[in-house]
Design an enzyme around this catalytic site. Structure first.
Site, PDB file in Angstrom:
ATOM      1  N   ASP A  35      99.511  55.143  24.306  1.00 46.15           N
ATOM      2  CA  ASP A  35     100.397  56.371  24.909  1.00 46.15           C
ATOM      3  C   ASP A  35     100.340  57.410  23.498  1.00 46.15           C
ATOM      4  O   ASP A  35     100.393  57.239  22.668  1.00 46.15           O
ATOM      5  CB  ASP A  35     101.791  55.939  24.984  1.00 46.15           C
ATOM      6  CG  ASP A  35     102.378  56.876  26.095  1.00 46.15           C
ATOM      7  OD1 ASP A  35     102.696  58.058  25.810  1.00 46.15           O
ATOM      8  OD2 ASP A  35     102.646  56.685  27.509  1.00 46.15           O
ATOM      9  N   ASN A  92     106.711  53.082  36.322  1.00 40.28           N
ATOM     10  CA  ASN A  92     107.490  54.016  36.924  1.00 40.28           C
ATOM     11  C   ASN A  92     106.753  54.675  38.000  1.00 40.28           C
ATOM     12  O   ASN A  92     105.762  54.930  38.174  1.00 40.28           O
ATOM     13  CB  ASN A  92     107.473  55.179  35.741  1.00 40.28           C
ATOM     14  CG  ASN A  92     108.137  54.819  34.612  1.00 40.28           C
ATOM     15  OD1 ASN A  92     109.033  54.023  34.523  1.00 40.28           O
ATOM     16  ND2 ASN A  92     107.534  55.330  33.329  1.00 40.28           N
ATOM     17  N   GLY A  98     110.686  58.962  35.862  1.00 36.63           N
ATOM     18  CA  GLY A  98     109.823  59.225  34.847  1.00 36.63           C
ATOM     19  C   GLY A  98     108.477  59.228  35.191  1.00 36.63           C
ATOM     20  O   GLY A  98     107.730  59.464  34.122  1.00 36.63           O
ATOM     21  N   HIS A 105     100.039  53.231  36.721  1.00 36.81           N
ATOM     22  CA  HIS A 105      99.712  52.682  35.476  1.00 36.81           C
ATOM     23  C   HIS A 105     100.912  51.832  34.954  1.00 36.81           C
ATOM     24  O   HIS A 105     101.866  52.043  35.315  1.00 36.81           O
ATOM     25  CB  HIS A 105      99.475  53.789  34.370  1.00 36.81           C
ATOM     26  CG  HIS A 105     100.525  54.872  34.355  1.00 36.81           C
ATOM     27  ND1 HIS A 105     100.954  55.680  35.427  1.00 36.81           N
ATOM     28  CD2 HIS A 105     101.655  55.175  33.328  1.00 36.81           C
ATOM     29  CE1 HIS A 105     101.659  56.512  35.162  1.00 36.81           C
ATOM     30  NE2 HIS A 105     102.367  56.177  33.974  1.00 36.81           N
TER      31      HIS A 105
END
Length: 119
Positions: A35, A92, A98, A105
């Site tokens: 990320d 999420n 969010g 994912h």
């Protein structure tokens, strides 16, 4: 069409190699990469190569690929050496939860204490 790459999707562009990412694992059906805004010492995203807007739509249409994401999340945790102390896998769904990229994912988070509830 569901499952097909979307021209305006960041993650579809990563799958296609049009946008760089720090890939840590790749299979026939998934890509796992770091990320860019990590929320824990280990924060890796595991995405399907096919496009679905969220985990529920992916699971309904292609349960095998949804399973592949969870399998790869576990393998990422092993590779990152976060299994012993625990890790979290988060999907999420929706902007209120969010989700900022509407391509299914999983977030694999670990490497520090992860209290519950997460906020």
């Amino acid at each position: 069409m569901a499952g097909e790459p979307q021209a305006d999707c960041l993650f579809c562009k990563i799958v296609a190699g049009q946008i760089p990412a720090t890939v840590v694992r790749e299979t026939e059906t998934t890509v796992a990469f770091r990320d860019i805004n990590p929320q824990a010492p280990t924060h890796v995203l595991v995405i399907p190569k096919v496009h679905y807007p969220d985990a529920a739509s992916l699971a309904a249409a292609e349960p095998g690929v949804a399973s592949d994401i969870l399998i790869e999340a576990g393998r990422v945790a092993l590779d990152e050496k976060i299994v012993e102390h625990g890790y979290r896998v988060v999907f999420n769904t929706g902007s209120g939860a969010g989700q900022t990229v509407f391509h299914a994912h999983a977030h694999v988070l670990g490497g520090r204490g992860l209290q519950w509830p997460p906020g």
